[in-house]
Design a protein around this motif. Structure first.
Motif, PDB file in Angstrom:
ATOM      1  N   HIS A   1       0.866  -1.174   0.000  1.00  0.00           N
ATOM      2  CA  HIS A   1       0.000   0.000   0.000  1.00  0.00           C
ATOM      3  C   HIS A   1       0.905   1.227   0.000  1.00  0.00           C
ATOM      4  CE1 HIS A   1      -3.371  -2.490   2.122  1.00  0.00           C
ATOM      5  NE2 HIS A   1      -3.223  -2.798   0.848  1.00  0.00           N
TER       6      HIS A   1
ATOM      7  N   GLU B   1      -6.163   2.396  -2.143  1.00  0.00           N
ATOM      8  CA  GLU B   1      -6.072   0.935  -2.189  1.00  0.00           C
ATOM      9  C   GLU B   1      -6.076   0.496  -3.645  1.00  0.00           C
ATOM     10  OE1 GLU B   1      -6.700  -3.052  -0.503  1.00  0.00           O
ATOM     11  OE2 GLU B   1      -5.297  -1.424  -0.597  1.00  0.00           O
TER      12      GLU B   1
ATOM     13  N   ASP C   1      -5.891  -2.788  -6.102  1.00  0.00           N
ATOM     14  CA  ASP C   1      -5.817  -4.223  -6.300  1.00  0.00           C
ATOM     15  C   ASP C   1      -5.583  -4.502  -7.768  1.00  0.00           C
ATOM     16  OD1 ASP C   1      -6.136  -5.917  -3.859  1.00  0.00           O
ATOM     17  OD2 ASP C   1      -7.700  -4.436  -3.524  1.00  0.00           O
TER      18      ASP C   1
HETATM   19 ZN    ZN Z   1      -4.564  -4.100  -0.172  1.00  0.00          ZN
END
Ligand code: ZN
Length: 202
Positions: A178, A184, A186
């Motif tokens: 992170h 965030e 992904d």
């Molecule tokens: Zn994460």
């Protein structure tokens, strides 16, 4: 101990934080976040790189980067530079000659230009989407290759460790880094396959 009058009560905490984060004796080990400056050279041509101010970040030991490179980073410390040669089998694998298919031009979507090296996605009968590129073509057929564009290639990395820190509990749980003030993220981007497209035929 006597503090100067204008000293703030929390200055000791700040010191501790700073010292911990300036620990330069760390060496690359599992569960550390590695910041890596690198250039990747294939067949004498630089095909990918990350600069010092925007390094590649990953958690060592999670297999997030190709194994042949990850294994060579253990023991390096911040500032260390190394040239790492990775054989195809430890990078994107050997070329699988079976992983290609010839299709009639009539089945090929008209909007995709027919040129060697053009990358596309192909859906098979099971609905599975696969990356492919145009390997060759005749006036009637097109041969699609499903190998990674870097399959069969040995990779030469020039790497410098530009940062090392412990991963947070959350990062370890997620298996990825992170950023300091990043959202965030992904589905992290690895090496973009666009970087490796073959020169188009004239
Ligand atoms: Zn994460």
């Amino acid at each position: 101990m006597r503090f100067p009058q204008n000293d703030r009560p929390f200055s000791c905490l700040l010191m501790e934080y700073t010292l911990e984060n300036q620990n330069n004796t760390q060496i690359v080990a599992d569960d550390l976040v590695v910041s890596l400056q690198y250039t990747l050279t294939v067949d004498g041509k630089v095909v990918d790189s990350a600069e010092k101010d925007d390094p590649l970040q990953f958690i060592q030991g999670t297999g997030d980067i190709i194994p042949g490179l990850e294994s060579q980073l253990y023991g390096m410390s911040t500032g260390d530079n190394k040239k790492v040669s990775v054989a195809a089998k430890d990078a994107y694998g050997e070329i699988d000659p079976e992983a290609s298919v010839e299709i009639p031009r009539s089945q090929f979507p008209a909007e995709i230009p027919i040129k060697k090296g053009i990358q596309l996605q192909v859906q098979n009968n099971d609905g599975e989407v696969m990356d492919a590129f145009i390997d060759s073509y005749t006036k009637d057929t097109i041969r699609l290759d499903f190998n990674h564009p870097l399959a069969g290639k040995s990779l030469l990395f020039d790497v410098t460790i530009v940062g090392l820190r412990s991963a947070t509990e959350e990062e370890l749980a997620h298996g990825h880094v992170h950023g300091e003030d990043m959202e965030e993220e992904d589905g992290d981007e690895e090496f973009s396959e666009d970087d490796f497209s073959e020169e188009e035929d004239a």
